[in-house]
Design an enzyme around this catalytic site. Structure first.
Site, PDB file in Angstrom:
ATOM      1  N   HIS A 126      10.638  25.501  13.086  1.00  0.00           N
ATOM      2  CA  HIS A 126      10.525  24.935  14.387  1.00  0.00           C
ATOM      3  C   HIS A 126       8.926  24.191  14.541  1.00  0.00           C
ATOM      4  O   HIS A 126       7.944  24.809  14.979  1.00  0.00           O
ATOM      5  CB  HIS A 126      10.732  25.995  15.529  1.00  0.00           C
ATOM      6  CG  HIS A 126      10.512  25.605  16.738  1.00  0.00           C
ATOM      7  ND1 HIS A 126      11.690  25.896  17.949  1.00  0.00           N
ATOM      8  CD2 HIS A 126       9.891  24.680  17.583  1.00  0.00           C
ATOM      9  CE1 HIS A 126      11.522  25.082  18.826  1.00  0.00           C
ATOM     10  NE2 HIS A 126      10.307  24.440  18.941  1.00  0.00           N
ATOM     11  N   ASN A 170      15.002  23.080  14.198  1.00  0.00           N
ATOM     12  CA  ASN A 170      14.789  22.849  15.454  1.00  0.00           C
ATOM     13  C   ASN A 170      14.392  21.441  15.733  1.00  0.00           C
ATOM     14  O   ASN A 170      13.528  20.877  15.111  1.00  0.00           O
ATOM     15  CB  ASN A 170      13.626  23.783  16.262  1.00  0.00           C
ATOM     16  CG  ASN A 170      13.784  23.250  17.860  1.00  0.00           C
ATOM     17  OD1 ASN A 170      14.613  23.652  18.292  1.00  0.00           O
ATOM     18  ND2 ASN A 170      12.547  22.532  18.053  1.00  0.00           N
ATOM     19  N   GLU A 171      15.237  20.639  16.438  1.00  0.00           N
ATOM     20  CA  GLU A 171      15.171  19.258  16.654  1.00  0.00           C
ATOM     21  C   GLU A 171      14.287  18.373  15.530  1.00  0.00           C
ATOM     22  O   GLU A 171      13.129  17.887  15.694  1.00  0.00           O
ATOM     23  CB  GLU A 171      13.992  19.328  17.849  1.00  0.00           C
ATOM     24  CG  GLU A 171      14.346  19.787  19.122  1.00  0.00           C
ATOM     25  CD  GLU A 171      13.584  19.579  20.229  1.00  0.00           C
ATOM     26  OE1 GLU A 171      12.646  18.809  20.132  1.00  0.00           O
ATOM     27  OE2 GLU A 171      13.914  19.749  21.388  1.00  0.00           O
ATOM     28  N   GLU A 386      17.951  24.655  24.581  1.00  0.00           N
ATOM     29  CA  GLU A 386      16.880  24.633  25.446  1.00  0.00           C
ATOM     30  C   GLU A 386      17.025  23.563  26.577  1.00  0.00           C
ATOM     31  O   GLU A 386      17.736  22.752  26.503  1.00  0.00           O
ATOM     32  CB  GLU A 386      15.479  23.671  24.596  1.00  0.00           C
ATOM     33  CG  GLU A 386      14.869  24.608  23.614  1.00  0.00           C
ATOM     34  CD  GLU A 386      13.743  23.983  22.764  1.00  0.00           C
ATOM     35  OE1 GLU A 386      13.173  23.051  23.416  1.00  0.00           O
ATOM     36  OE2 GLU A 386      13.500  24.318  21.741  1.00  0.00           O
TER      37      GLU A 386
HETATM   38  C1  BGP Z   1      11.333  20.878  22.501  1.00  0.00           C
HETATM   39  C2  BGP Z   1      10.637  21.861  21.671  1.00  0.00           C
HETATM   40  C3  BGP Z   1       9.942  22.851  22.347  1.00  0.00           C
HETATM   41  C4  BGP Z   1       9.009  22.532  23.415  1.00  0.00           C
HETATM   42  C5  BGP Z   1      10.020  21.786  24.412  1.00  0.00           C
HETATM   43  C6  BGP Z   1       9.333  21.159  25.653  1.00  0.00           C
HETATM   44  O1  BGP Z   1      11.197  19.535  22.000  1.00  0.00           O
HETATM   45  O2  BGP Z   1      11.586  22.191  20.600  1.00  0.00           O
HETATM   46  O3  BGP Z   1       9.226  23.587  21.175  1.00  0.00           O
HETATM   47  O4  BGP Z   1       7.869  22.142  23.310  1.00  0.00           O
HETATM   48  O5  BGP Z   1      10.561  20.690  23.676  1.00  0.00           O
HETATM   49  O6  BGP Z   1       8.487  20.082  25.077  1.00  0.00           O
HETATM   50  P1  BGP Z   1       6.943  19.554  25.526  1.00  0.00           P
HETATM   51  O7  BGP Z   1       6.379  20.749  24.986  1.00  0.00           O
HETATM   52  O8  BGP Z   1       6.594  18.583  24.756  1.00  0.00           O
HETATM   53  O9  BGP Z   1       6.988  19.610  26.922  1.00  0.00           O
END
Ligand code: BGP
Length: 484
Positions: A126, A170-171, A386
């Site tokens: 992640h 993740n992503e 998420e």
């Molecule tokens: C996703 C990630 C998370 C989290 C979330 C919110 O992209 O998997 O780890 O951070 O987004 O994003 P941000 O923290 O940039 O608002």
């Protein structure tokens, strides 16, 4: 373009009995303890140190307080949690010498999950590449890819009795795009579309190798991948805007979906990739036929896909130079995103957005799930891994519940789209709120809160927000509660 704002008429919808109502976390954003128990450095340590803005320690101190957070899960009927393993806790250099204290920590964490009846969905990567492997080239280096496979195999074996749901990456899109194009993730390169696609290609392939290794070893759990999917629409019906939307979609979504869910890059996908790269005077990446065999084998064996959905994008034709201004402060209206060879993001006036300029469009979640269902028939199980709203929560004292009604509205509107998807036959088996408790946001710091549980970062005390009570009712009744 006419924006569809369909209000879904809920007819006494009940989520299935075995549906997971989860909360999501990520190791580096919540554990803190970045120098404890022999943990190695990851790419964020040096980067954040140099920036001097966000201190990853103690975050919300999950490394020590996980029992408390899991007790809260149990109390609030949250029956699943997304956690990630910080690779550098187990292999401080990413490969070679193993750190038993790191290995033991995750045993304790999974044991506590089991005791509380909270199913852990465990991500292997992640965003926290070990620094030692980034120094060797990160996603562009064969050594890193091979080390990732070895680390994954180690975890599968070590935690075989404790983990039933694995997530490889993740992503990947956020990693590649932000490392090589927008420069908002370390090592912060800009405008390198060729490197971005090369990283994407390598991520798809290494993900596939890991899925195949898991299946070959005969484990009985499930394995999937989590994609950040932003549904892309043209700003108008003009041909130019439609094409900009296609280009953006291939950059953010389709190259990954093809690689991991179909196991094959379509001709249209590759033509769009080439167009973006060549418009930036860079060289098209190599697509090797032997790699596609690996991808296809994995796509056929993949147990689920996780969808992280926060916002949609609306695109306009654009032919100028790349200009990206990241709104990392929560000052609404400061975000700019126009990319050479892709297009320009616009903000339709009639759609709301968060303070960080993330366009709120719940319909986009349904459209994305439907697209996967229609276009990627090998997929037989999906999760929303998420979804949530960054908000400047106000803490008004121990005796007052943090009122995050806008977040409840956001969650409710998105849950309705999940319900609609399930009713139309799309196999969505769980939903995870980002985030379980407040933690820090990679590029936005501690003021962008997402949690169901408010964390006072000074005292580390947890307080259930109004949304936590709303979510509890949802999980208990399996019906979407109204907003009061
Ligand atoms: C996703 C990630 C998370 C989290 C979330 C919110 O992209 O998997 O780890 O951070 O987004 O994003 P941000 O923290 O940039 O608002």
């Amino acid at each position: 373009m006419k924006i569809r704002q369909e209000v879904y008429q809920m007819q006494q919808f009940k989520f299935p009995k075995d549906f997971y109502f989860g909360g999501a976390t990520a190791a580096y954003q919540c554990e803190g303890a970045t120098k404890e128990d022999g943990k190695g450095e990851v790419i964020w340590d040096k980067y954040l140190r140099e920036q001097g803005t966000i201190n990853p320690d103690p975050a919300c101190d999950f490394y020590h307080r996980y029992p408390e957070d899991l007790d809260l899960c149990k109390k609030f009927h949250i029956n699943a949690i997304r956690v990630s393993i910080d690779w550098a806790r187990i292999f401080p250099e990413g490969e070679g010498k193993m750190e038993p204290r790191g290995v033991e920590y995750y045993h304790k964490l999974f044991k506590k999950c089991r005791e509380d009846g909270v199913e852990p969905f465990v991500t292997l990567h992640h965003f926290d590449t070990p620094q030692a492997l980034q120094d060797k080239g990160g996603w562009l280096s064969q050594e890193m890819l091979d080390a990732f496979v070895e680390y994954a195999k180690f975890c599968f074996k070590e935690y075989a009795d404790e983990v039933r749901y694995w997530i490889t990456i993740n992503e990947p899109t956020s990693m590649a795009g932000q490392q090589y194009v927008s420069g908002t993730f370390p090592p912060a390169y800009k405008d390198q579309f060729d490197k971005c696609f090369e990283a994407e290609y390598n991520q798809n392939l290494v993900h596939a190798r890991i899925v195949n290794a898991y299946k070959e070893a005969g484990y009985t759990g499930q394995i999937g991948i989590v994609h950040a999917l932003q549904t892309v629409y043209p700003a108008t019906d003009s041909e130019g805007d439609k094409h900009a939307a296609e280009l953006k979609d291939v950059l953010e979504n389709k190259f990954y979906l093809d690689g991991t869910l179909a196991g094959k890059y379509s001709k249209e996908t590759l033509a769009l990739v080439r167009e973006i790269i060549e418009a930036n005077d860079q060289k098209m990446i190599d697509i090797k036929p032997e790699d596609e065999k690996v991808l296809l084998k994995a796509a056929k064996q993949l147990d689920f896909v996780g969808v992280n959905y926060y916002f949609s994008k609306f695109m306009k034709e654009y032919h100028g130079a790349t200009e990206i201004v990241h709104n990392g402060t929560g000052k609404k209206g400061t975000d700019v995103n126009r990319m050479k060879g892709v297009g320009e993001e616009i903000h339709p006036k009639d759609l709301p957005a968060t303070d960080w300029d993330w366009i709120i469009y719940p319909q986009g979640m349904y459209d994305q799930l439907k697209r996967i269902y229609d276009d990627y028939p090998l997929v037989h199980s999906m999760y929303i891994t998420e979804n949530g709203m960054g908000y400047k929560d106000k803490f008004e004292g121990e005796d007052k519940i943090v009122d995050d009604t806008p977040r409840i509205k956001y969650l409710r509107d998105h849950m309705e789209q999940v319900a609609k998807a399930i009713e139309s036959g799309i196999p969505v088996n769980g939903y995870f709120v980002w985030s379980l408790q407040d933690m820090f946001s990679w590029t936005n710091g501690y003021s962008k809160r997402y949690g169901l549980f408010y964390v006072d970062f000074k005292t580390q005390k947890r307080y259930a927000k109004k949304s936590a009570y709303w979510y509890k009712e949802l999980a208990e009744t399996r019906e979407i509660p109204p907003i009061d």
